[in-house]
Design an enzyme around this catalytic site. Structure first.
Site, PDB file in Angstrom:
ATOM      1  N   LYS A  36      -5.820  -4.534   0.822  1.00  0.00           N
ATOM      2  CA  LYS A  36      -6.517  -4.060   2.016  1.00  0.00           C
ATOM      3  C   LYS A  36      -7.506  -5.141   2.440  1.00  0.00           C
ATOM      4  O   LYS A  36      -8.081  -5.831   1.599  1.00  0.00           O
ATOM      5  CB  LYS A  36      -7.281  -2.761   1.733  1.00  0.00           C
ATOM      6  CG  LYS A  36      -6.406  -1.612   1.283  1.00  0.00           C
ATOM      7  CD  LYS A  36      -7.225  -0.379   0.929  1.00  0.00           C
ATOM      8  CE  LYS A  36      -7.632   0.378   2.166  1.00  0.00           C
ATOM      9  NZ  LYS A  36      -8.251   1.691   1.819  1.00  0.00           N
ATOM     10  N   ASP A  46       5.332  10.598  20.778  1.00  0.00           N
ATOM     11  CA  ASP A  46       4.313  10.069  19.864  1.00  0.00           C
ATOM     12  C   ASP A  46       4.494   8.565  19.705  1.00  0.00           C
ATOM     13  O   ASP A  46       3.515   7.822  19.624  1.00  0.00           O
ATOM     14  CB  ASP A  46       4.455  10.713  18.478  1.00  0.00           C
ATOM     15  CG  ASP A  46       3.755  12.053  18.387  1.00  0.00           C
ATOM     16  OD1 ASP A  46       2.991  12.372  19.304  1.00  0.00           O
ATOM     17  OD2 ASP A  46       3.996  12.780  17.412  1.00  0.00           O
ATOM     18  N   GLU A  53       9.249  12.415   7.274  1.00  0.00           N
ATOM     19  CA  GLU A  53       8.000  12.172   6.561  1.00  0.00           C
ATOM     20  C   GLU A  53       8.334  11.874   5.100  1.00  0.00           C
ATOM     21  O   GLU A  53       9.210  12.519   4.518  1.00  0.00           O
ATOM     22  CB  GLU A  53       7.090  13.409   6.610  1.00  0.00           C
ATOM     23  CG  GLU A  53       6.915  14.017   7.983  1.00  0.00           C
ATOM     24  CD  GLU A  53       6.011  13.211   8.879  1.00  0.00           C
ATOM     25  OE1 GLU A  53       5.287  12.348   8.353  1.00  0.00           O
ATOM     26  OE2 GLU A  53       6.030  13.457  10.094  1.00  0.00           O
ATOM     27  N   ARG A  84      -0.228   7.932   7.520  1.00  0.00           N
ATOM     28  CA  ARG A  84      -1.634   8.075   7.164  1.00  0.00           C
ATOM     29  C   ARG A  84      -2.447   6.842   7.546  1.00  0.00           C
ATOM     30  O   ARG A  84      -3.666   6.832   7.419  1.00  0.00           O
ATOM     31  CB  ARG A  84      -1.774   8.373   5.667  1.00  0.00           C
ATOM     32  CG  ARG A  84      -3.105   9.019   5.317  1.00  0.00           C
ATOM     33  CD  ARG A  84      -3.060   9.801   4.032  1.00  0.00           C
ATOM     34  NE  ARG A  84      -2.665   9.012   2.876  1.00  0.00           N
ATOM     35  CZ  ARG A  84      -2.592   9.500   1.640  1.00  0.00           C
ATOM     36  NH1 ARG A  84      -2.890  10.775   1.431  1.00  0.00           N
ATOM     37  NH2 ARG A  84      -2.219   8.748   0.642  1.00  0.00           N
ATOM     38  N   LYS A  85      -1.787   5.790   8.025  1.00  0.00           N
ATOM     39  CA  LYS A  85      -2.492   4.570   8.437  1.00  0.00           C
ATOM     40  C   LYS A  85      -2.294   4.311   9.923  1.00  0.00           C
ATOM     41  O   LYS A  85      -2.038   3.185  10.356  1.00  0.00           O
ATOM     42  CB  LYS A  85      -2.003   3.383   7.599  1.00  0.00           C
ATOM     43  CG  LYS A  85      -2.502   3.442   6.162  1.00  0.00           C
ATOM     44  CD  LYS A  85      -4.013   3.302   6.090  1.00  0.00           C
ATOM     45  CE  LYS A  85      -4.560   3.448   4.680  1.00  0.00           C
ATOM     46  NZ  LYS A  85      -4.566   4.837   4.201  1.00  0.00           N
ATOM     47  N   PHE A  99      -8.150  -5.300 -10.058  1.00  0.00           N
ATOM     48  CA  PHE A  99      -7.193  -4.520  -9.270  1.00  0.00           C
ATOM     49  C   PHE A  99      -5.781  -4.843  -9.792  1.00  0.00           C
ATOM     50  O   PHE A  99      -5.044  -5.594  -9.187  1.00  0.00           O
ATOM     51  CB  PHE A  99      -7.328  -4.873  -7.784  1.00  0.00           C
ATOM     52  CG  PHE A  99      -6.500  -4.024  -6.844  1.00  0.00           C
ATOM     53  CD1 PHE A  99      -5.667  -3.012  -7.291  1.00  0.00           C
ATOM     54  CD2 PHE A  99      -6.572  -4.267  -5.475  1.00  0.00           C
ATOM     55  CE1 PHE A  99      -4.915  -2.250  -6.412  1.00  0.00           C
ATOM     56  CE2 PHE A  99      -5.830  -3.514  -4.580  1.00  0.00           C
ATOM     57  CZ  PHE A  99      -4.988  -2.508  -5.048  1.00  0.00           C
ATOM     58  N   HIS A 130       0.860  -1.181   0.000  1.00  0.00           N
ATOM     59  CA  HIS A 130       0.000   0.000   0.000  1.00  0.00           C
ATOM     60  C   HIS A 130       0.898   1.233   0.000  1.00  0.00           C
ATOM     61  O   HIS A 130       1.910   1.270   0.716  1.00  0.00           O
ATOM     62  CB  HIS A 130      -0.900  -0.014   1.238  1.00  0.00           C
ATOM     63  CG  HIS A 130      -1.937   1.057   1.239  1.00  0.00           C
ATOM     64  ND1 HIS A 130      -1.639   2.379   1.515  1.00  0.00           N
ATOM     65  CD2 HIS A 130      -3.268   1.017   1.002  1.00  0.00           C
ATOM     66  CE1 HIS A 130      -2.745   3.102   1.446  1.00  0.00           C
ATOM     67  NE2 HIS A 130      -3.742   2.300   1.132  1.00  0.00           N
ATOM     68  N   GLU A 172      13.287  16.400   9.932  1.00  0.00           N
ATOM     69  CA  GLU A 172      14.456  16.825  10.671  1.00  0.00           C
ATOM     70  C   GLU A 172      15.288  15.611  11.083  1.00  0.00           C
ATOM     71  O   GLU A 172      14.752  14.654  11.648  1.00  0.00           O
ATOM     72  CB  GLU A 172      14.060  17.608  11.931  1.00  0.00           C
ATOM     73  CG  GLU A 172      13.294  18.892  11.648  1.00  0.00           C
ATOM     74  CD  GLU A 172      11.835  18.633  11.282  1.00  0.00           C
ATOM     75  OE1 GLU A 172      11.363  19.222  10.283  1.00  0.00           O
ATOM     76  OE2 GLU A 172      11.190  17.832  11.970  1.00  0.00           O
ATOM     77  N   LYS A 184      10.780  10.771  20.737  1.00  0.00           N
ATOM     78  CA  LYS A 184       9.473  11.338  20.408  1.00  0.00           C
ATOM     79  C   LYS A 184       8.389  10.544  21.141  1.00  0.00           C
ATOM     80  O   LYS A 184       8.199   9.350  20.891  1.00  0.00           O
ATOM     81  CB  LYS A 184       9.218  11.281  18.898  1.00  0.00           C
ATOM     82  CG  LYS A 184      10.390  11.760  18.037  1.00  0.00           C
ATOM     83  CD  LYS A 184      10.642  13.241  18.178  1.00  0.00           C
ATOM     84  CE  LYS A 184      11.664  13.729  17.157  1.00  0.00           C
ATOM     85  NZ  LYS A 184      13.025  13.179  17.340  1.00  0.00           N
ATOM     86  N   ASP A 209       0.842   4.170   1.337  1.00  0.00           N
ATOM     87  CA  ASP A 209       1.126   4.759   2.639  1.00  0.00           C
ATOM     88  C   ASP A 209       2.129   3.912   3.416  1.00  0.00           C
ATOM     89  O   ASP A 209       3.005   4.432   4.116  1.00  0.00           O
ATOM     90  CB  ASP A 209      -0.154   4.909   3.461  1.00  0.00           C
ATOM     91  CG  ASP A 209      -1.117   5.926   2.874  1.00  0.00           C
ATOM     92  OD1 ASP A 209      -0.653   6.854   2.180  1.00  0.00           O
ATOM     93  OD2 ASP A 209      -2.329   5.775   3.085  1.00  0.00           O
ATOM     94  N   LYS A 210       1.997   2.597   3.297  1.00  0.00           N
ATOM     95  CA  LYS A 210       2.916   1.707   4.002  1.00  0.00           C
ATOM     96  C   LYS A 210       4.312   1.724   3.388  1.00  0.00           C
ATOM     97  O   LYS A 210       5.314   1.550   4.093  1.00  0.00           O
ATOM     98  CB  LYS A 210       2.359   0.289   4.024  1.00  0.00           C
ATOM     99  CG  LYS A 210       1.325   0.070   5.101  1.00  0.00           C
ATOM    100  CD  LYS A 210       1.996   0.084   6.456  1.00  0.00           C
ATOM    101  CE  LYS A 210       1.242   0.942   7.442  1.00  0.00           C
ATOM    102  NZ  LYS A 210       1.983   1.211   8.665  1.00  0.00           N
ATOM    103  N   ASP A 259      -2.101   5.430  -6.470  1.00  0.00           N
ATOM    104  CA  ASP A 259      -2.501   6.380  -5.433  1.00  0.00           C
ATOM    105  C   ASP A 259      -1.242   6.956  -4.793  1.00  0.00           C
ATOM    106  O   ASP A 259      -0.207   6.291  -4.727  1.00  0.00           O
ATOM    107  CB  ASP A 259      -3.347   5.666  -4.372  1.00  0.00           C
ATOM    108  CG  ASP A 259      -4.048   6.618  -3.431  1.00  0.00           C
ATOM    109  OD1 ASP A 259      -4.034   7.837  -3.692  1.00  0.00           O
ATOM    110  OD2 ASP A 259      -4.608   6.139  -2.425  1.00  0.00           O
ATOM    111  N   ALA A 260      -1.321   8.158  -4.301  1.00  0.00           N
ATOM    112  CA  ALA A 260      -0.204   8.746  -3.571  1.00  0.00           C
ATOM    113  C   ALA A 260      -0.127   8.139  -2.178  1.00  0.00           C
ATOM    114  O   ALA A 260      -1.136   7.688  -1.617  1.00  0.00           O
ATOM    115  CB  ALA A 260      -0.365  10.264  -3.475  1.00  0.00           C
ATOM    116  N   LYS A 282      10.116   8.206  13.398  1.00  0.00           N
ATOM    117  CA  LYS A 282      10.428   8.977  14.599  1.00  0.00           C
ATOM    118  C   LYS A 282      11.298   8.164  15.557  1.00  0.00           C
ATOM    119  O   LYS A 282      10.985   7.003  15.843  1.00  0.00           O
ATOM    120  CB  LYS A 282       9.143   9.394  15.313  1.00  0.00           C
ATOM    121  CG  LYS A 282       8.282  10.342  14.498  1.00  0.00           C
ATOM    122  CD  LYS A 282       6.997  10.682  15.206  1.00  0.00           C
ATOM    123  CE  LYS A 282       6.136  11.612  14.343  1.00  0.00           C
ATOM    124  NZ  LYS A 282       4.830  11.896  14.957  1.00  0.00           N
TER     125      LYS A 282
END
Length: 345
Positions: free
Chosen positions: A145, A247, A40, A220-221, A206, A12, A53, A245, A14-15, A214-215, A241
């Site tokens: 998916k 997060d 990112e 995003r996941k 598919f 995918h 960074e 961090k 995003d992955k 897709d971008a 990260k």
């Protein structure tokens, strides 16, 4: 009451971005444990943009790292745009003293409904994609998916959905048969019904997948990375990260705490919230929700957590060995689904 949860596969877009960001992180930590990384990635077609960074003593080959990640997906002639800078000295000042690198809220969740202490439909969606990828079948691609709709009142799978990339000349009936068999195997593994509704590639085709369909963007996941929608999420992504961090590190600790509380019989379901202020080491708040499944009050559990766990960023990194984790191994298929991770033990 039917609740649905989803997962996405390694190909995918995003992955793919999560994998690139974590690969950059690991390259830095491998040679410099004090590296500060917040990366990112964006991908579209063969164009990759990396921003963020990085403060490290290690000089790394960004293009080489990206090429190594993309090679398994058959991607060559990649064009890389490098927008990396160094960490803000204002942020570094607080982190160097042991404080949190940013403000934020992090959540951890656990439930006793599966051996993984994760929601059943989320686990089923994850395991079916893992199984399909492990087949290495020539008809199947890497972009996929899965979504599982589970009837909690009747204790059964209602609908099992998988959309998976396939070869252009593939027999679609054969693709559906392969996917259905994987669904059945996973359902059997978790002792579930086999008479669920099956949906495989509902659009019928598919072929084009990954970044050419897709971008993709890092982070995003985040729901697929955590609990599949069954718990709150603070909003911060994990991939790319370093563990200074919160997060990332505090989300891992919150998961460990929630899992410990459920595993030790204090409750059947647990959600833990930790909140931090930038430059401050101790969390500004600790909150526990047990959804009416515990004989202990939230105040009692919160007191136990503060006494039992070191919740400072340094304490979390030390207890969970976060400078020694290979983050490239957890970029896909969830950050809480692998039993060998320090926060899952």
């Amino acid at each position: 009451m039917i609740i649905s949860s989803e997962q996405v596969s390694v190909g995918h877009p995003d992955k793919i971005c999560d994998q690139i960001s974590d690969a950059i992180l690991m390259e830095c930590l491998k040679y410099d444990k004090s590296s500060r990384v917040a990366v990112e990635t964006l991908i579209k077609d063969n164009q990759v943009v990396v921003a963020g960074e990085v403060s490290t003593k290690h000089f790394f080959n960004l293009e080489g790292i990206i090429e190594n990640v993309l090679e398994p997906y058959g991607m060559t002639d990649v064009v890389v745009t490098n927008l990396l800078g160094i960490q803000s000295p204002d942020i570094a000042q607080g982190v160097n003293k042991g404080g949190a690198g940013d403000q934020g809220i992090m959540f951890g969740y656990a439930t006793d409904e599966t051996p993984e202490y994760l929601p059943l439909p989320y686990v089923l969606a994850t395991r079916v994609l893992e199984k399909l990828m492990s087949l290495g079948h020539p008809l199947l691609g890497k972009d996929a998916k899965a979504q599982v709709s589970y009837d909690y009142e009747r204790k059964r799978i209602d609908t099992f959905l998988v959309s998976i990339q396939h070869a252009e000349t593939a027999d679609l009936a054969k693709v559906k048969r392969i996917v259905r068999e994987a669904m059945m195997a996973v359902a059997l593994r978790y002792r579930q019904n086999l008479d669920f509704k099956v949906l495989v590639n509902p659009t019928g085709r598919f072929v084009l997948g990954g970044s050419f369909a897709d971008a993709g963007v890092t982070g995003r996941k985040i729901v697929a990375d955590t609990y599949g929608g069954f718990a709150h999420h603070g909003g911060g992504a994990f991939s790319g990260k370093d563990p200074s961090k919160v997060d990332r590190s505090a989300a891992y600790m919150a998961r460990k705490i929630a899992k410990d509380i459920v595993r030790e019989g204090y409750t059947k379901r647990c959600e833990v919230q930790l909140a931090y202020a930038i430059g401050v080491a101790e969390p500004v708040s600790v909150y526990v929700e047990t959804f009416g499944t515990s004989r202990y009050t939230a105040k009692q559990l919160e007191g136990m957590i503060r006494e039992r766990y070191d919740l400072t960023p340094r304490g979390i990194i030390k207890e969970l060995h976060l400078l020694d984790v290979d983050y490239t191994k957890i970029s896909c298929f969830g950050h809480f689904t692998k039993a060998n991770l320090p926060w899952e033990k």
